[in-house]
Scaffold this motif. Structure first.
Motif, PDB file in Angstrom:
ATOM      1  N   UNK A 191       0.688  -1.349  -0.097  1.00  0.00           N
ATOM      2  CA  UNK A 191      -0.038   0.059  -0.015  1.00  0.00           C
ATOM      3  C   UNK A 191       0.865   1.145  -0.053  1.00  0.00           C
ATOM      4  N   UNK A 192       2.025   1.051   0.161  1.00  0.00           N
ATOM      5  CA  UNK A 192       3.121   2.338   0.302  1.00  0.00           C
ATOM      6  C   UNK A 192       3.628   2.459  -1.201  1.00  0.00           C
ATOM      7  N   UNK A 193       3.543   1.593  -2.032  1.00  0.00           N
ATOM      8  CA  UNK A 193       4.484   1.540  -3.226  1.00  0.00           C
ATOM      9  C   UNK A 193       3.929   2.781  -4.194  1.00  0.00           C
ATOM     10  N   UNK A 208      -5.597   0.594  -4.410  1.00  0.00           N
ATOM     11  CA  UNK A 208      -6.589  -0.385  -4.217  1.00  0.00           C
ATOM     12  C   UNK A 208      -6.140  -1.765  -5.076  1.00  0.00           C
ATOM     13  N   UNK A 209      -5.744  -1.886  -6.284  1.00  0.00           N
ATOM     14  CA  UNK A 209      -5.368  -3.051  -6.987  1.00  0.00           C
ATOM     15  C   UNK A 209      -3.924  -3.494  -6.332  1.00  0.00           C
ATOM     16  N   UNK A 210      -3.030  -2.529  -6.080  1.00  0.00           N
ATOM     17  CA  UNK A 210      -1.596  -3.034  -5.703  1.00  0.00           C
ATOM     18  C   UNK A 210      -1.500  -3.781  -4.445  1.00  0.00           C
ATOM     19  N   UNK A 211      -2.679  -3.203  -3.481  1.00  0.00           N
ATOM     20  CA  UNK A 211      -2.475  -4.042  -2.186  1.00  0.00           C
ATOM     21  C   UNK A 211      -3.244  -5.167  -2.197  1.00  0.00           C
ATOM     22  N   UNK A 269      -7.535   4.015  -0.637  1.00  0.00           N
ATOM     23  CA  UNK A 269      -7.588   2.885  -1.655  1.00  0.00           C
ATOM     24  C   UNK A 269      -6.599   1.757  -0.972  1.00  0.00           C
ATOM     25  N   UNK A 270      -5.709   1.911  -0.322  1.00  0.00           N
ATOM     26  CA  UNK A 270      -4.971   0.744   0.253  1.00  0.00           C
ATOM     27  C   UNK A 270      -5.811   0.080   1.251  1.00  0.00           C
ATOM     28  N   UNK A 271      -6.588   0.980   2.162  1.00  0.00           N
ATOM     29  CA  UNK A 271      -7.440   0.102   3.190  1.00  0.00           C
ATOM     30  C   UNK A 271      -8.753  -0.401   2.749  1.00  0.00           C
ATOM     31  N   UNK A 272      -9.015   0.014   1.474  1.00  0.00           N
ATOM     32  CA  UNK A 272     -10.341  -0.217   1.006  1.00  0.00           C
ATOM     33  C   UNK A 272     -11.725   0.116   1.889  1.00  0.00           C
TER      34      UNK A 272
END
Length: 467
Positions: free
Chosen positions: A62-64, A430-433, A235-238
């Motif tokens: 989620x940091x990328x 949201x996709x990367x995570x 997006x990372x936590x949805x």
């Protein structure tokens, strides 16, 4: 975001410069090409290195997105301010200053022991790029005149196309052969060559004594930073949270303060609000945000999908994007000539809708299947659609405002294009995570959203541009 696409938007900025003569035309073009290639390559090369950087620095997925957005954020917010700084302090001086900042930041990226240092160095790279990019175009605009200026800018844009095409496969090969830090060391010899050529052969422009819009630059940066942080977190936590809502609210408040500041400064503003009295300009701004946002998400997610979901090497993932730049480079000139004959309305309507069709084709993309039948058709159709929109967009932006605002309008449009990529990269988290097994389905959802945005861009062009 893809630097090749934004080059056409940036190009018209030179039209407001006073024509002049140049003692060393070849070396002047060389200096600007070397300088801008730093920003062109770095804008795309990190897309294929995200997975390798994350593994080496033990970073959560989620940091990328911040590895890209830390660069895009200052570049988006400070592009217009960088152009005004070149006018104020001298374009050669600011070109060299931007290169120096970019080179120092590249060393910081290459030596970064952890993600925090890497992100700070990437942000410094974005500041350097925001200074050197408009300065390089300003030098071309003030050094050449007439058809010679057109050929000089065309050569500059062609160099950008080559850098954009070479960036992902070159970066992928360096990641495989040497390691991801090599992609930042590569900037150093180019930076040294650009500084030496500019110092020796480029003439300094006459400084203009006008005040710089420091409050506008700070407010724009803070607003985009707050919004980007909130969207990346969401997006990372949805899921939404207090931090997310606070960041969105703060970003909106800062944007309102930015608008108030620009209105107060009038024609001395970084972004004169008089531009938005033009209905076509407002429509083109929305079109650019949606279309380039959709594209920015693709250029981040597709290499990541192929590497994580399909087992591609970084070199193979970089080569997978090569057809995109090739099609853009060969077809965009044809689209530009067509737009001159029939006007920009239909190219800017059909191009984004064709791009939407390409995104729809990527719904069937399978990283485990054949690249030629699963991925390439969608990339080819997206490239054709974007090629149809790039040159007409420049023409439409220029004709949508009065002559005294053409340079600012084209520069603002380029900043909006990068802002679209900034927002898309934040949402791409949201996709990367998601776990590797689910990344394909996440990519397919992102492709559907991108198709909707691209189609909306085409509809906006049809509704707001004159017949």
């Amino acid at each position: 975001m893809n630097p090749l696409l934004s080059a056409a938007c940036d190009r018209s900025r030179t039209e407001r410069r006073s024509a002049g003569s140049v003692t060393h035309p070849g070396w002047t073009i060389t200096a600007t090409m070397l300088a801008s290639s730093l920003a062109f390559i770095d804008g795309s090369v990190t897309n294929v290195a995200l997975h390798a950087i994350g593994k080496d620095l033990s970073s959560d997925a989620d940091n990328l997105p911040w590895i890209i957005n830390a660069y895009l954020l200052p570049l988006s917010a400070l592009l217009l301010f960088g152009g005004a700084s070149g006018d104020h302090f001298g374009r050669r001086r600011m070109l060299i200053a931007g290169i120096v900042v970019f080179a120092i930041a590249s060393i910081g990226c290459a030596l970064a022991p952890d993600l925090g240092v890497l992100l700070a160095s990437r942000a410094l790279q974005g500041i350097g790029a925001a200074i050197l990019m408009p300065s390089s175009l300003g030098i071309l605009g003030s050094s050449f005149e007439g058809e010679t200026r057109g050929r000089a800018v065309g050569t500059w844009a062609a160099a950008g196309a080559i850098a954009s095409a070479v960036g992902p496969p070159l970066g992928g090969w360096l990641v495989d052969a040497v390691g991801w830090r090599a992609i930042f060391y590569l900037n150093l010899p180019v930076a040294v060559a650009a500084i030496l050529v500019a110092w020796r052969y480029v003439s300094e422009s006459e400084a203009e004594q006008h005040p710089l819009d420091w409050p506008g630059a700070l407010l724009a940066t803070a607003a985009l930073g707050s919004l980007t942080w909130a969207l990346t977190l969401w997006s990372s936590r949805h899921a939404a949270s207090r931090e997310t809502l606070g960041g969105l609210g703060g970003g909106i408040a800062l944007l309102l303060l930015f608008v108030w500041n620009e209105r107060r400064r009038g024609e001395r503003a970084m972004m004169p609000l008089a531009l938005f009295a033009s209905r076509p300009f407002v429509g083109l701004t929305l079109l650019t945000l949606m279309l380039y946002g959709a594209l920015g998400g693709l250029l981040v997610l597709l290499p990541y999908l192929l590497i994580v979901g399909g087992g591609y090497s970084p070199t193979q993932a970089g080569l997978a994007l090569l057809p995109f730049s090739i099609v853009i480079g060969t077809v965009s000139r044809i689209a530009g000539r067509l737009s001159e004959r029939i006007g920009p309305r239909w190219p800017l309507t059909i191009g984004p809708i064709l791009t939407a069709a390409g995104f729809a084709l990527l719904v069937r993309a399978d990283p485990q299947a054949s690249y030629w039948t699963s991925v390439l058709p969608g990339i080819a159709v997206i490239a054709l659609g974007m090629a149809g929109a790039v040159a007409p967009l420049t023409t439409a932006v220029l004709s949508s405002v009065d002559d005294r605002h053409t340079g600012t309008a084209s520069g603002f449009n380029s900043a909006i294009a990068r802002t679209g990529g900034l927002i898309a990269t934040a949402l791409a988290g949201a996709v990367i995570a998601v776990p590797a097994a689910e990344i394909a389905s996440g990519f397919h959802i992102a492709a559907i959203v991108a198709a909707a945005f691209a189609a909306s861009a085409g509809i906006i062009a049809f509704m707001t541009l004159q017949r």
